[in-house]
Design a protein around this motif. Sequence first.
Motif, short mmCIF file in Angstrom:
data_model
loop_
_atom_site.label_atom_id
_atom_site.label_comp_id
_atom_site.label_asym_id
_atom_site.label_seq_id
_atom_site.Cartn_x
_atom_site.Cartn_y
_atom_site.Cartn_z
N PHE A 113 14.64 7.52 -2.70
CA PHE A 113 15.43 6.42 -2.84
C PHE A 113 14.42 5.10 -3.19
CE2 PHE A 113 17.61 9.02 0.12
CZ PHE A 113 18.83 8.91 -0.23
N ASP A 114 15.13 4.27 -4.07
CA ASP A 114 14.26 3.03 -4.34
C ASP A 114 14.64 2.14 -3.37
OD1 ASP A 114 14.02 3.54 -7.27
OD2 ASP A 114 15.88 3.76 -7.40
N ALA A 115 15.64 2.00 -2.28
CA ALA A 115 15.40 1.07 -1.27
C ALA A 115 16.21 2.09 -0.15
CB ALA A 115 16.38 -0.38 -1.62
N PRO A 141 7.11 5.40 -3.53
CA PRO A 141 6.16 4.10 -3.84
C PRO A 141 6.54 3.18 -4.25
CG PRO A 141 5.12 6.60 -4.09
CD PRO A 141 6.63 6.80 -4.08
N GLY A 142 6.24 1.79 -3.53
CA GLY A 142 6.87 0.59 -4.17
C GLY A 142 8.29 0.27 -3.57
N GLY A 143 8.89 1.32 -3.19
CA GLY A 143 10.32 1.02 -2.84
C GLY A 143 10.40 0.03 -1.60
N TRP A 209 4.44 1.00 6.81
CA TRP A 209 5.40 0.16 5.96
C TRP A 209 4.47 -1.04 5.73
CZ3 TRP A 209 9.42 1.35 3.15
CH2 TRP A 209 10.24 2.07 3.58
N ALA A 210 4.25 -1.47 4.46
CA ALA A 210 3.28 -2.88 4.17
C ALA A 210 4.02 -3.78 3.82
CB ALA A 210 2.46 -2.43 2.77
N LYS A 211 3.61 -5.20 3.74
CA LYS A 211 4.01 -6.39 3.42
C LYS A 211 5.17 -6.71 4.38
CE LYS A 211 2.81 -6.11 -1.27
NZ LYS A 211 2.94 -6.10 -2.69
N LYS A 229 6.98 0.32 0.62
CA LYS A 229 6.01 1.53 0.94
C LYS A 229 4.86 1.34 0.03
CE LYS A 229 6.22 6.60 0.76
NZ LYS A 229 7.10 7.68 0.77
N PRO A 230 3.75 1.58 0.53
CA PRO A 230 2.60 1.40 -0.28
C PRO A 230 2.33 2.63 -1.36
CG PRO A 230 2.16 1.29 2.06
CD PRO A 230 3.57 1.76 2.04
#
Length: 230
Positions: A113-115, A141-143, A209-211, A229-230
């Motif tokens: 999933f992207d989000a 990753p990056g999602g 989770w990051a940020k 997600k890092p």
Amino acid sequence: MTRASLDKQPHEVAAMFDDVAAKYDLTNDVLSLGQSRLWRKAVARAVAARPGERVLDLAAGTGTSSLPFAAAGAYVVPCDFSLGMLREGKRRHPRLPLTAGDATRLPFADGVFDAVTISFGLRNIQDTQAALRELLRVTRPGGRIVICEFSHPTWRPLRTVYTEYLMRALPPVATAVSSSPDAYVYLAESIRAWPDQAGLAARLGKAGWAKVAWRDLTGGIVALHRGVKP
């Protein structure tokens, strides 16, 4: 047992939501004084779904919360553990791919999933940390993650009025408009027991989770938490 206890046994909570499925969306509109629609719009803006993206809408209930993501052109998967909610959702929205699933053991592969998003459902999961880790697992990753959940009003006079509404006004109002008022007594108690904004942010960070950040809605009655997600 007439209502789910704060131990949040999954079968009891699922049965409770099965009972309120038919009138769930209407009851929420009434009990939130119309704010629930504004909160859903805020979630849709925060998720910012784009055409072709894959979005998981966990604790989607009847699928109402999933409609903005589908309208944006994303492939949205509404997922819930209440079969009663899913049946009602399938009746209303037959084209949505409503999926039965346990938030702590999601039926999806890693990183698909992207989000991922969950509105007013994380509080009802027995193991919050397991659910946050599962959401991390199924996100690429990056999602991103967006959580909309009841929180703690930041202005003391509002907090006092809100607490009084929850424990005194909400049960009789629920009795008038809901098929299962006991479910909304549980709702009030579970909101009071839920951590504040910083507490939920800490849980997100602990899950990986990051940020992580949050934004208050309606004076902190509800908060939108976000992470990547890092």
